[in-house]
Design an enzyme around this catalytic site. Sequence first.
Site, short mmCIF file in Angstrom:
data_model
loop_
_atom_site.label_atom_id
_atom_site.label_comp_id
_atom_site.label_asym_id
_atom_site.label_seq_id
_atom_site.Cartn_x
_atom_site.Cartn_y
_atom_site.Cartn_z
NE ARG A 175 -2.47 -3.16 2.72
CZ ARG A 175 -3.78 -3.42 2.78
NH1 ARG A 175 -4.63 -2.42 2.84
NH2 ARG A 175 -4.22 -4.66 2.78
CG ASP A 243 -5.06 2.47 5.57
OD1 ASP A 243 -5.38 3.66 5.46
OD2 ASP A 243 -5.81 1.61 6.07
CG ASN A 244 -8.16 1.17 2.83
OD1 ASN A 244 -7.54 0.27 3.39
ND2 ASN A 244 -9.19 1.76 3.36
P1 AMP Z 1 -9.90 -0.84 6.95
O1 AMP Z 1 -10.74 0.30 7.39
O2 AMP Z 1 -10.64 -2.13 6.76
O3 AMP Z 1 -9.01 -0.51 5.79
O4 AMP Z 1 -8.92 -1.15 8.19
C1 AMP Z 1 -8.04 -0.20 8.74
C2 AMP Z 1 -7.09 -0.88 9.68
O5 AMP Z 1 -7.81 -1.49 10.76
C3 AMP Z 1 -6.26 -1.99 9.07
O6 AMP Z 1 -5.01 -1.96 9.70
C4 AMP Z 1 -7.03 -3.23 9.42
O7 AMP Z 1 -6.24 -4.39 9.44
C5 AMP Z 1 -7.54 -2.88 10.81
N1 AMP Z 1 -8.77 -3.60 11.16
C6 AMP Z 1 -10.01 -3.40 10.64
N2 AMP Z 1 -10.90 -4.25 11.22
C7 AMP Z 1 -10.20 -4.99 12.10
C8 AMP Z 1 -10.54 -6.04 13.01
N3 AMP Z 1 -11.78 -6.49 13.14
N4 AMP Z 1 -9.55 -6.57 13.75
C9 AMP Z 1 -8.30 -6.12 13.66
N5 AMP Z 1 -7.91 -5.14 12.84
C10 AMP Z 1 -8.84 -4.58 12.08
MG MG Z 2 -7.66 -1.32 4.84
#
Ligand code: AMP
Ligand code: MG
EC number: 2.7.7.-
Length: 481
Positions: A175, A243-244
């Site tokens: 990323r 990060d996405n």
């Molecule tokens: P996202 O919004 O899905 O892109 O996630 C943002 C960050 O939060 C990333 O580092 C993900 O790995 C982490 N994350 C999202 N949901 C969870 C979860 N249920 N458990 C652990 N980490 C999470």
């Molecule tokens: Mg993410």
Amino acid sequence: MQFNSHYNTLSPKLYHHQQPLPLKGAKAGHFNIALAKQLNWSDEDIQAWVEICSGQKTFAEFEPLAMVYAGHQFGQWAGQLGDGRGLLIAQILDKNHQTIDLHLKGAGSTPYSRMGDGRAVLRSTIREYLAGHALNSLGVVSSNAVGFTSSDQGVQREKLERGAMMLRTSDCHIRLGHFEWINQYQGDLLTEFTQKCIEWHYPKCLEAEQPILAFATQVIQNTAVMIAKWQLVGFAHGVMNTDNLNITGSTLDFGPYGFMERFRPNWINNHSDHHGRYTYQQQPSIGHWNLWNWLNNLVPLCPAEFDKEQWKDALATCLEHYEPTFLEHYKMGLNQKMGLPSFHKDSFDCAMAFLRILQSEQLDYTQSFIRLQNKEYETIKDDCLDRRAFESFLSLYDSIRKHQDTAELDAEMQKANPHYILRNHMAQKAIELAEANDFSEVDRLFQLLSQPFKKQPDLEQPQDLGPLPSDVPEVMVSCSS
Ligand code: AMP
Ligand code: MG
């Protein structure tokens, strides 16, 4: 499977090895057998897909790992993030000899989980599974998934939900935020990491006089093309945090995304996005912001023959490719959707006039282009309050097309205008049935979205063809997943 592992050759400071925590009581959800075959899965692997997609079976050839990265979330520096619930479990070669990552999502907590539980719920898993499939079928480069499993075991979100695990595929999981983490916390790794990114993902750039500048330009152009394609199919990612977005410019990390229905460029699909940072119309400029932010991380890589200011200028010049690349692809694609010749001086203005009508009349983006393609002009006009505006658009449209090879333009339209997109209410119905152990609607949507440009009367249902009536409340989607 043919392994081509490389991420695990990087410094161990960039990841943490661990095995997945299997999904208890995992049952088959859905399997994309065509993709498994494209990835050279053997019959034995295919037989074992439920075990692989639930973390019960990993591969001796690759020790699973969670990657660390950082990011800017909603415009703010968020510090260290990382794979909090996903693990890279293999890197394999597909039938085109391209390396594809297998990434198991919902595979348990990692050192990067922060407050999260390391799990994924069935609802968001189905949304990600169908969206990746839909975008790939629409010709938008995107992650995809081989399959997902589900379990009766509950996962707590706003309410208790069913747990799930999905095996995601992508050409890359590096990323923009990987560079941010390295630059902030482990600057000594930046040179080697960048070199490896170029070798693995942009090998042609190694031949350039300045490989880093060539690499930056390519990342910028690929991202611009991806976002142009999002705009053309009406896709709103919803969480364009750094990060996405990955360095190959393929869509990654679906959460509160949406395919736009009524044409509302400022529509906020993600109900966690209180300020509307990531609306459909903001996506091109947010892409630019993310890339500008990313380029700052390449400043320390200044080669000996540059002084620091010259190097910063050279990096800034790479970003100048963003807007023209985006506009070129967006305009070309829009003209194709409209059935207008790209070389005609009035084509783009004519397309804009059509979009203004869709916006002011709140018409469905996807179906309006299909009606235009089918020459159902009266049907569109009947839906308009301002019929004059439509008539004036139509006279411009006809005047441009009059002296053209319309058969050729019409054939182009058919390649660019999908009959089917994944509307939120379609996904929602599939989720509700799946939560009651019925995956038939997931399968129907999977099939329908496999060929979005082909009318499929035997498979389609009325609700696939347009938005719900405006007095029915919208499906609410948020960052909760
Ligand atoms: P996202 O919004 O899905 O892109 O996630 C943002 C960050 O939060 C990333 O580092 C993900 O790995 C982490 N994350 C999202 N949901 C969870 C979860 N249920 N458990 C652990 N980490 C999470
Ligand atoms: Mg993410």
